[in-house]
Design a protein around this motif. Sequence first.
Motif: not given
Length: 553
Positions: A387-414
């Motif tokens: 299984x080949x993941x998209x994982x933590x590929x940047x620069x759009x890190x904020x798209x790699x997890x659901x918004x509801x899963x945002x544990x560490x804030x404030x997070x870059x959304x750009x």
Amino acid sequence: MSFPPICTPGSAPAQPSVAPGLWRSASAFQVSLGVVGFMLAADNTTFWLRGLEIFGASPRLALFGAAVFALTLGLTTLLAAGPLRKPVLVALLLIAATASWFTDRLGITIDRDMIQNAMTTTVTEGRHLVTRGFLLHLLLFGLLPAALVWRMPVRRLPRWQALSRWVAAPVLCLALGAGLLAINFKDFSAVLRERKELVAAWQPAAPLGAAVRYARLVLRTREVTAAPLGLDAHKGPRLAAAEKPVLTVLVVGETVRAQNWGLNGYARDTTPELRARGVVNFPQVESCGTATAVSMPCMFSVLPRSDYSQEKGLATENLLDVLSHAGVAVEWHDNNTGDKDIAARVTSARVPADPAACGEGECTDAVFLDLLKRKIAGIDRDTVLVLHQIGSHGPAYHLRYPRAFERFQPACHSAEFSDCTDEEIRNAYDNTVAFTDHVLAGMIDMLAAQQRVIPALVYVSDHGESLGENGLYLHGAPWFMAPDTQTRVPMAMWLSDAFRRTMQLDEACLRAAAEAPASHDNLFHTLLGLMDVDTRVRDAGLDRVSACHHPAA
């Protein structure tokens, strides 16, 4: 008495004429001179800063800079001739402007591997690099100068006179550049040999050279046929005696670095769910490369990193082929940019979209959970699922997890890093790592709960990521200058009780073995050992599992 300036191929006998409108005509050489001067001044910030670091504010830097100017001018006048003059100059301006954005703003080196990454990426992945800042930079330093050059009238010369000047100008300029380097050849040759990062920042020479090397690579490998590997592979006694089909899920992570992996002692616990499931963690793992196009094929190859090249990798079969020769079913499922020809001879597919995992624009790796559930239900033979993941590929890190899963804030959304602080970028990145932890834990729970197969799971990331340390962002730095944030990666292993019993593996031994330094070189041999596949191509010295087998009670 006056003399023509060095490198000038002469001037027209007539006085320059004034063109209609605002433009005054210029000679071909003058246009090239202006373009080269602009590119070296506007598009080479990193190059000059590195030169200042190496030479200091000294005459040596001035001499080296003059040599670079002459060499750049010589190459430009050689390429920009006749009807190709303006198209070539426009192309050089656009290439230099594009490369300078990634080099000066993100610390990215445009080498052959980076060109390969660009050519093999997807539109979805690539579009995140086309930010507002990039477009403005391209407009100011590429498109506007290119439009100026395109409209500028150039004086025409008789054919033979133009030909002679086209030959003379590059010869004189290249000779001048070589002569300037020869004045302090011992010093300059040592710098060019030992400080390769300097030339790697020279725009547009560096990206042009990289493109040429990539084109040569494509030509050399386009008809390469993979030689058979491990045809003697067969199931060992433990696998052959298994009461149920054995399933190993190999999860290939993307862009997760070891420094932010909670199990490795990171200040933030980004892996609480894996910790709770008692996985075997490998804290000292080095990647085979700094970009997916290089690192991932290398980790599946029998060749060690020190001997690996794309030509050699394509010329021989890989881990998946050896498993197939042993009678193990192999499937590749992708949520990233493809298998890079690793799965050319086995079943491969892009994971289908799942509304539950793809509802915020792009599919997160939660898309694998439904796939794994369906696959488990149909497995009737020993199997390896990759299984080949998209994982933590940047620069759009904020798209790699659901918004509801945002544990560490404030997070870059750009995807435009200049919109965010380094802390916001790190928060978004850590959220991706924590979400990978969550997805892997979900897979483990699913495997542990079913009764159809004897399961195991192995996770390893392909390469790391820079998050602004020393001015570097993203990944893909050449190995000789890559920081350990791009070359150290996490690796972990979960074995069900049934798997350990079937393969007669001692868990304490595995945990002790995991503490030793490892690399992607170990994956080929360790996975064969884990699946109990016997073959002459498996190196026991690189297999981190087989030494932990114990006799059946």
